[in-house]
Design a protein around this motif. Structure first.
Motif, PDB file in Angstrom:
ATOM      1  N   SER A  36      66.021  19.297 -18.914  1.00  0.00           N
ATOM      2  CA  SER A  36      64.868  19.507 -18.026  1.00  0.00           C
ATOM      3  C   SER A  36      65.250  20.187 -16.710  1.00  0.00           C
ATOM      4  O   SER A  36      64.392  20.761 -16.045  1.00  0.00           O
ATOM      5  CB  SER A  36      64.169  18.180 -17.740  1.00  0.00           C
ATOM      6  OG  SER A  36      65.036  17.294 -17.076  1.00  0.00           O
ATOM      7  N   LEU A  37      66.519  20.156 -16.343  1.00  0.00           N
ATOM      8  CA  LEU A  37      66.983  20.786 -15.111  1.00  0.00           C
ATOM      9  C   LEU A  37      67.719  22.074 -15.456  1.00  0.00           C
ATOM     10  O   LEU A  37      68.668  22.062 -16.241  1.00  0.00           O
ATOM     11  CB  LEU A  37      67.899  19.844 -14.335  1.00  0.00           C
ATOM     12  CG  LEU A  37      67.290  18.483 -13.982  1.00  0.00           C
ATOM     13  CD1 LEU A  37      68.329  17.582 -13.353  1.00  0.00           C
ATOM     14  CD2 LEU A  37      66.085  18.656 -13.075  1.00  0.00           C
ATOM     15  N   ALA A  38      67.281  23.187 -14.875  1.00  0.00           N
ATOM     16  CA  ALA A  38      67.866  24.484 -15.216  1.00  0.00           C
ATOM     17  C   ALA A  38      69.262  24.652 -14.621  1.00  0.00           C
ATOM     18  O   ALA A  38      70.134  25.261 -15.232  1.00  0.00           O
ATOM     19  CB  ALA A  38      66.963  25.609 -14.718  1.00  0.00           C
ATOM     20  N   ILE A  63      64.495  23.560 -11.071  1.00  0.00           N
ATOM     21  CA  ILE A  63      63.701  23.748 -12.286  1.00  0.00           C
ATOM     22  C   ILE A  63      63.141  25.163 -12.286  1.00  0.00           C
ATOM     23  O   ILE A  63      62.470  25.567 -11.327  1.00  0.00           O
ATOM     24  CB  ILE A  63      62.557  22.723 -12.365  1.00  0.00           C
ATOM     25  CG1 ILE A  63      63.125  21.305 -12.367  1.00  0.00           C
ATOM     26  CG2 ILE A  63      61.686  22.969 -13.591  1.00  0.00           C
ATOM     27  CD1 ILE A  63      62.093  20.226 -12.166  1.00  0.00           C
ATOM     28  N   THR A  64      63.424  25.931 -13.342  1.00  0.00           N
ATOM     29  CA  THR A  64      62.919  27.293 -13.458  1.00  0.00           C
ATOM     30  C   THR A  64      62.959  27.728 -14.915  1.00  0.00           C
ATOM     31  O   THR A  64      63.714  27.174 -15.714  1.00  0.00           O
ATOM     32  CB  THR A  64      63.742  28.276 -12.598  1.00  0.00           C
ATOM     33  OG1 THR A  64      63.149  29.575 -12.669  1.00  0.00           O
ATOM     34  CG2 THR A  64      65.182  28.346 -13.044  1.00  0.00           C
ATOM     35  N   ARG A  65      62.155  28.724 -15.219  1.00  0.00           N
ATOM     36  CA  ARG A  65      62.187  29.333 -16.555  1.00  0.00           C
ATOM     37  C   ARG A  65      62.840  30.704 -16.510  1.00  0.00           C
ATOM     38  O   ARG A  65      63.397  31.160 -17.490  1.00  0.00           O
ATOM     39  CB  ARG A  65      60.774  29.448 -17.128  1.00  0.00           C
ATOM     40  CG  ARG A  65      60.144  28.114 -17.448  1.00  0.00           C
ATOM     41  CD  ARG A  65      58.738  28.305 -17.997  1.00  0.00           C
ATOM     42  NE  ARG A  65      58.012  27.053 -17.986  1.00  0.00           N
ATOM     43  CZ  ARG A  65      57.799  26.319 -19.067  1.00  0.00           C
ATOM     44  NH1 ARG A  65      58.239  26.703 -20.220  1.00  0.00           N
ATOM     45  NH2 ARG A  65      57.119  25.200 -18.963  1.00  0.00           N
ATOM     46  N   GLY A  70      61.389  29.248  -8.596  1.00  0.00           N
ATOM     47  CA  GLY A  70      61.654  27.915  -9.113  1.00  0.00           C
ATOM     48  C   GLY A  70      61.336  26.838  -8.106  1.00  0.00           C
ATOM     49  O   GLY A  70      61.037  27.114  -6.947  1.00  0.00           O
ATOM     50  N   SER A  71      61.419  25.627  -8.589  1.00  0.00           N
ATOM     51  CA  SER A  71      61.093  24.456  -7.778  1.00  0.00           C
ATOM     52  C   SER A  71      62.261  23.484  -7.774  1.00  0.00           C
ATOM     53  O   SER A  71      62.998  23.380  -8.755  1.00  0.00           O
ATOM     54  CB  SER A  71      59.887  23.727  -8.376  1.00  0.00           C
ATOM     55  OG  SER A  71      58.791  24.589  -8.477  1.00  0.00           O
ATOM     56  N   ALA A  73      63.941  19.902  -8.183  1.00  0.00           N
ATOM     57  CA  ALA A  73      63.660  18.669  -8.928  1.00  0.00           C
ATOM     58  C   ALA A  73      63.438  17.575  -7.889  1.00  0.00           C
ATOM     59  O   ALA A  73      64.309  17.309  -7.069  1.00  0.00           O
ATOM     60  CB  ALA A  73      64.822  18.338  -9.842  1.00  0.00           C
ATOM     61  N   ASP A  78      60.928  14.281 -11.087  1.00  0.00           N
ATOM     62  CA  ASP A  78      61.805  15.000 -12.012  1.00  0.00           C
ATOM     63  C   ASP A  78      63.148  14.304 -12.217  1.00  0.00           C
ATOM     64  O   ASP A  78      63.801  14.502 -13.245  1.00  0.00           O
ATOM     65  CB  ASP A  78      62.054  16.420 -11.495  1.00  0.00           C
ATOM     66  CG  ASP A  78      60.764  17.161 -11.241  1.00  0.00           C
ATOM     67  OD1 ASP A  78      59.965  17.286 -12.194  1.00  0.00           O
ATOM     68  OD2 ASP A  78      60.537  17.604 -10.096  1.00  0.00           O
ATOM     69  N   THR A 113      68.773  30.330  -6.269  1.00  0.00           N
ATOM     70  CA  THR A 113      69.041  29.265  -7.236  1.00  0.00           C
ATOM     71  C   THR A 113      70.401  28.630  -6.964  1.00  0.00           C
ATOM     72  O   THR A 113      70.635  27.500  -7.350  1.00  0.00           O
ATOM     73  CB  THR A 113      68.981  29.769  -8.679  1.00  0.00           C
ATOM     74  OG1 THR A 113      69.864  30.889  -8.821  1.00  0.00           O
ATOM     75  CG2 THR A 113      67.578  30.172  -9.057  1.00  0.00           C
TER      76      THR A 113
END
Length: 116
Positions: A36-38, A63-65, A70-71, A73, A78, A113
């Motif tokens: 769940s954590l990038a 957290i990012t795709r 991103g955000s 956690a 989270d 990031t």
């Protein structure tokens, strides 16, 4: 040489970072957070908060795709509070010379990031 200046990275600082990073990985695995954590950089920085030759650890769970935005956690949403408590208590008790454990909750942008 060891202990000359906490602002300089030496073998002692590298070992502190390795130990803290291993603890973070163990705790994230225990709480099933790895998927769940990038990204979760673990950073050593030369702030001892009055502790002689002390350093601190920064953790930036992200957290990012796409890694373009991103955000962070967030605690309790989270990352369980229990996981954060275990992270800080284990790092402070098991990694010699660490004065504090900080959680960076800055989003991207403005931050990157990585930890800068």
């Amino acid at each position: 040489e060891e202990g000359l200046a906490v602002g300089l990275l030496n073998s002692g600082g590298v070992e502190q970072l390795r130990e803290a990073d291993a603890i973070v990985t163990e705790v994230l695995t225990k709480y099933d957070l790895l998927r769940s954590l990038a990204q979760v950089p673990v950073v050593l920085f030369p702030v001892g908060f009055g502790k002689t030759d002390g350093r601190s650890i920064g953790i930036r769970a992200f957290i990012t795709r796409d890694f373009m935005t991103g955000s962070p956690a967030l605690p309790g949403r989270d990352i369980p509070f229990e996981a954060l408590d275990e992270l800080q208590s284990r790092i402070l008790s098991q990694v010699p010379g660490i004065a504090r454990v900080a959680l960076d909750i800055t989003s991207k942008p403005p931050a990157t990031t990585e930890w800068e």
